[in-house]
Scaffold this motif. Sequence first.
Motif, mmCIF file in Angstrom:
data_model
loop_
_atom_site.group_PDB
_atom_site.id
_atom_site.type_symbol
_atom_site.label_atom_id
_atom_site.label_comp_id
_atom_site.label_asym_id
_atom_site.label_seq_id
_atom_site.Cartn_x
_atom_site.Cartn_y
_atom_site.Cartn_z
ATOM 1 N N ARG A 262 -7.303 2.063 9.588
ATOM 2 C CA ARG A 262 -7.894 3.254 8.977
ATOM 3 C C ARG A 262 -8.438 3.817 10.088
ATOM 4 O O ARG A 262 -9.251 4.775 10.034
ATOM 5 C CB ARG A 262 -8.625 3.183 7.746
ATOM 6 C CG ARG A 262 -8.714 2.149 6.991
ATOM 7 C CD ARG A 262 -7.219 1.961 6.300
ATOM 8 N NE ARG A 262 -7.361 1.142 5.155
ATOM 9 C CZ ARG A 262 -6.348 0.694 4.562
ATOM 10 N NH1 ARG A 262 -5.194 0.809 5.119
ATOM 11 N NH2 ARG A 262 -6.307 -0.185 3.494
ATOM 12 N N HIS B 102 -18.854 2.782 11.320
ATOM 13 C CA HIS B 102 -17.808 1.868 11.197
ATOM 14 C C HIS B 102 -16.777 2.061 12.004
ATOM 15 O O HIS B 102 -16.182 1.578 12.839
ATOM 16 C CB HIS B 102 -17.316 1.567 9.745
ATOM 17 C CG HIS B 102 -16.138 0.721 9.493
ATOM 18 N ND1 HIS B 102 -16.208 -0.389 9.589
ATOM 19 C CD2 HIS B 102 -14.918 1.246 9.317
ATOM 20 C CE1 HIS B 102 -14.802 -0.907 9.614
ATOM 21 N NE2 HIS B 102 -14.235 0.009 9.330
ATOM 22 N N ASP C 127 -22.607 6.168 8.847
ATOM 23 C CA ASP C 127 -21.583 5.055 8.772
ATOM 24 C C ASP C 127 -20.980 4.897 10.182
ATOM 25 O O ASP C 127 -20.040 5.643 10.512
ATOM 26 C CB ASP C 127 -20.763 4.840 7.556
ATOM 27 C CG ASP C 127 -19.813 3.595 7.666
ATOM 28 O OD1 ASP C 127 -19.992 2.831 8.251
ATOM 29 O OD2 ASP C 127 -19.075 3.664 6.714
ATOM 30 N N CYS D 93 -9.877 11.770 1.999
ATOM 31 C CA CYS D 93 -11.273 11.038 2.625
ATOM 32 C C CYS D 93 -12.067 12.419 2.928
ATOM 33 O O CYS D 93 -11.424 13.185 3.450
ATOM 34 C CB CYS D 93 -10.656 10.389 3.644
ATOM 35 S SG CYS D 93 -10.675 8.642 3.882
ATOM 36 N N ARG E 159 -3.859 9.998 12.271
ATOM 37 C CA ARG E 159 -4.310 9.613 10.817
ATOM 38 C C ARG E 159 -3.181 10.148 10.062
ATOM 39 O O ARG E 159 -2.631 9.449 9.149
ATOM 40 C CB ARG E 159 -5.534 9.571 10.771
ATOM 41 C CG ARG E 159 -5.926 9.039 9.293
ATOM 42 C CD ARG E 159 -6.539 7.686 9.459
ATOM 43 N NE ARG E 159 -6.420 7.117 7.913
ATOM 44 C CZ ARG E 159 -6.024 6.265 7.501
ATOM 45 N NH1 ARG E 159 -4.994 5.527 8.541
ATOM 46 N NH2 ARG E 159 -5.976 5.765 6.422
ATOM 47 N N LEU F 252 -8.798 18.473 6.644
ATOM 48 C CA LEU F 252 -7.698 17.629 6.089
ATOM 49 C C LEU F 252 -8.069 16.170 5.715
ATOM 50 O O LEU F 252 -7.270 15.701 4.769
ATOM 51 C CB LEU F 252 -6.744 17.605 7.100
ATOM 52 C CG LEU F 252 -5.868 18.704 7.768
ATOM 53 C CD1 LEU F 252 -5.283 18.280 8.976
ATOM 54 C CD2 LEU F 252 -4.893 19.165 6.588
ATOM 55 N N GLY F 253 -9.210 15.735 6.195
ATOM 56 C CA GLY F 253 -9.584 14.231 5.816
ATOM 57 C C GLY F 253 -8.754 13.242 6.906
ATOM 58 O O GLY F 253 -9.216 12.052 6.791
ATOM 59 N N GLU G 71 0.669 -1.283 0.106
ATOM 60 C CA GLU G 71 -0.098 0.126 0.187
ATOM 61 C C GLU G 71 0.733 1.408 0.152
ATOM 62 O O GLU G 71 0.200 2.308 -0.116
ATOM 63 C CB GLU G 71 -0.840 0.117 1.179
ATOM 64 C CG GLU G 71 -2.080 -1.069 1.028
ATOM 65 C CD GLU G 71 -3.202 -0.791 2.037
ATOM 66 O OE1 GLU G 71 -3.294 0.190 2.921
ATOM 67 O OE2 GLU G 71 -3.981 -1.832 2.223
ATOM 68 N N ARG H 190 -17.214 12.024 11.723
ATOM 69 C CA ARG H 190 -17.503 12.739 10.449
ATOM 70 C C ARG H 190 -18.516 11.756 9.571
ATOM 71 O O ARG H 190 -19.391 12.028 9.119
ATOM 72 C CB ARG H 190 -16.556 13.072 9.604
ATOM 73 C CG ARG H 190 -16.454 13.316 8.272
ATOM 74 C CD ARG H 190 -15.333 13.082 7.482
ATOM 75 N NE ARG H 190 -14.831 11.710 7.235
ATOM 76 C CZ ARG H 190 -13.794 11.068 7.158
ATOM 77 N NH1 ARG H 190 -12.805 11.783 7.175
ATOM 78 N NH2 ARG H 190 -13.618 9.833 6.965
ATOM 79 N N ASP H 191 -18.182 10.438 9.637
ATOM 80 C CA ASP H 191 -18.890 9.424 8.709
ATOM 81 C C ASP H 191 -20.407 9.166 9.437
ATOM 82 O O ASP H 191 -20.988 9.091 8.595
ATOM 83 C CB ASP H 191 -18.226 7.991 8.710
ATOM 84 C CG ASP H 191 -16.730 8.213 7.911
ATOM 85 O OD1 ASP H 191 -16.637 9.552 7.068
ATOM 86 O OD2 ASP H 191 -16.055 7.186 7.764
ATOM 87 N N LEU I 115 -18.066 19.992 3.443
ATOM 88 C CA LEU I 115 -17.713 18.738 2.433
ATOM 89 C C LEU I 115 -18.949 18.566 1.759
ATOM 90 O O LEU I 115 -18.920 18.077 0.459
ATOM 91 C CB LEU I 115 -17.586 17.690 3.465
ATOM 92 C CG LEU I 115 -15.955 17.180 4.194
ATOM 93 C CD1 LEU I 115 -16.131 16.326 5.170
ATOM 94 C CD2 LEU I 115 -15.075 17.242 2.968
ATOM 95 N N LYS I 116 -20.075 18.786 2.340
ATOM 96 C CA LYS I 116 -21.488 18.522 1.645
ATOM 97 C C LYS I 116 -21.501 19.536 0.357
ATOM 98 O O LYS I 116 -22.328 19.201 -0.436
ATOM 99 C CB LYS I 116 -22.708 18.998 2.572
ATOM 100 C CG LYS I 116 -22.950 17.704 3.722
ATOM 101 C CD LYS I 116 -24.252 17.923 4.364
ATOM 102 C CE LYS I 116 -24.553 16.677 5.457
ATOM 103 N NZ LYS I 116 -25.681 17.211 6.144
ATOM 104 N N PHE J 274 -6.456 2.616 -1.618
ATOM 105 C CA PHE J 274 -6.981 1.316 -1.042
ATOM 106 C C PHE J 274 -7.913 1.717 0.091
ATOM 107 O O PHE J 274 -9.039 1.140 0.064
ATOM 108 C CB PHE J 274 -5.873 0.447 -0.140
ATOM 109 C CG PHE J 274 -5.124 -0.360 -1.059
ATOM 110 C CD1 PHE J 274 -5.231 -1.596 -1.184
ATOM 111 C CD2 PHE J 274 -3.785 0.395 -1.446
ATOM 112 C CE1 PHE J 274 -4.284 -2.108 -2.191
ATOM 113 C CE2 PHE J 274 -2.940 -0.381 -2.453
ATOM 114 C CZ PHE J 274 -3.063 -1.637 -2.408
ATOM 115 N N LEU K 70 -22.242 12.338 8.133
ATOM 116 C CA LEU K 70 -22.132 12.649 6.679
ATOM 117 C C LEU K 70 -23.013 11.431 6.072
ATOM 118 O O LEU K 70 -23.884 11.786 5.253
ATOM 119 C CB LEU K 70 -20.961 12.595 6.153
ATOM 120 C CG LEU K 70 -20.598 13.167 4.913
ATOM 121 C CD1 LEU K 70 -21.142 14.440 4.551
ATOM 122 C CD2 LEU K 70 -19.034 13.091 4.436
ATOM 123 N N ILE K 71 -22.455 10.259 6.415
ATOM 124 C CA ILE K 71 -23.243 9.050 5.645
ATOM 125 C C ILE K 71 -24.002 7.951 6.574
ATOM 126 O O ILE K 71 -23.987 6.960 6.193
ATOM 127 C CB ILE K 71 -22.158 8.700 4.802
ATOM 128 C CG1 ILE K 71 -20.787 8.152 5.481
ATOM 129 C CG2 ILE K 71 -21.988 9.200 3.344
ATOM 130 C CD1 ILE K 71 -19.864 7.266 4.551
#
Lengths: 362, 74
Positions: free
Chosen positions: A207, A224, A222, B14, A283, A277-278, A75, A215-216, A137-138, B40, A219-220
């Motif tokens: 990750r 996870h 999720d 992301c 991270r 930044l993401g 990776e 955020r997830d 982001l939206k 990935f 936003l979505i």
Amino acid sequence: MDRRKILLSGLLVGFLGVLLVYFGNPANMGVCVACFIRDIAGGLGLHRAEPVQYIRPEISGFILGAFLTALLTGEFRARGGSSPLVRFFIGMAIMIGALTFLGCPLRMVLRLAAGDLNALVGLVGFVFGIFIGVQFLKKDFSLGRSHRLPAANGFAMPAFALVLLILVVTAPAFIFFSESGPAASRAPVVISLAAGLLIGFAVQRTRLCQVGCFRDLILIKDPHLLYGTAGIFAAALIMNLTFGYFKLGFVDQPVAHTDGLWNFIGLAVVGLGATLLGGCPLRQLVLSGEGDTDAAFTVFGLLAGAAVSHNFGLAASANGVTAAGQIGVLIAAAFLLVVGFAFTKSEITVRQKGGATHEHTD
Amino acid sequence: MSTLTKLDVRGLSCPEPVIRVKKAIEANPGEPLTVLCDSFVAAENIRRLSGSLGYKCETVENDDEFVLTLTKKV
């Protein structure tokens, strides 16, 4: 299966986060990206705040752990070019926010798991900052695309991490090590490095991200990544109870202050900056080890932000937030909002020579 | 008659790839979608999103890039 992996990864981070306190790291600060980069800035003499100077091997461990894992799994990708200078300044803003709260989002979870309720106020601010970031982001906020680079670019950050390790082991005269204060509390180098490598490995594989989890969800929808954060909290809570480190309340918490407003604003700045930044500061370190040179710019921004925070008297302490610190963190917040609007594509039209206008893309 | 929408999310941080895929699906619900990505993490996130939205996702890896084809599950 995926969820089990990220939960296990969170449990490992939480476990190591408290184990490092047992081995000598500061209380409720077994692992903290912001505090440790702040210590490294001090160790390198970029600021002269005597209690916070040490080249924390955990940081090199995160980068090198991610680097080796990315190499082994195929990776590793040298890449860059997604607004590196702006990312550097966002890194600075994030560090100013983190040093107002006294910790990165990871330490926020570790502080919560030790009963520090100031971190709960910080958490609310953190989620608020992420919520603001999600609104950008939206509306298609983007710092632009990164591109593949010659592989040697990706080796630069792991090489820097290695240099830091050499400095901490050889301790040349020009390096500063605190004799009292938080940075005088440190686990043995081998244990710090091993824990850092393990965390770098785990975060690279799963990750895990403290900002991505909220955020997830917003936003979505999720959840996870939230399993990872839940894992950190659960393992750290059990470890803190086991070692007798758990103490519920606001007052007299280790390396913390009780100024709720500035705890809120400090982590709101971190939440907003990291969303732009993401990814969270941990991270960013892991990405920099995987070959992402934009994330490496962010890490150097964090380092510069720590130097500015201490040289200009912005950083908070157990006594609270200074007047300069309050102004500094508000400037950081304003800067991030400007970035948010400036890089939101639908807001931008570029006037070309001759008077024609077109929508800005990428 | 269905049209195949193509999306290039290479190099985006992301969670921009996921947002763009989600918007593309919402713009053309039920239609197949091809996504080109080079990370990935983005590929994993898009696969997870497609599952949660009731899409099947097939991944082909070539030259360090991924081509993901999303089709609505019947």
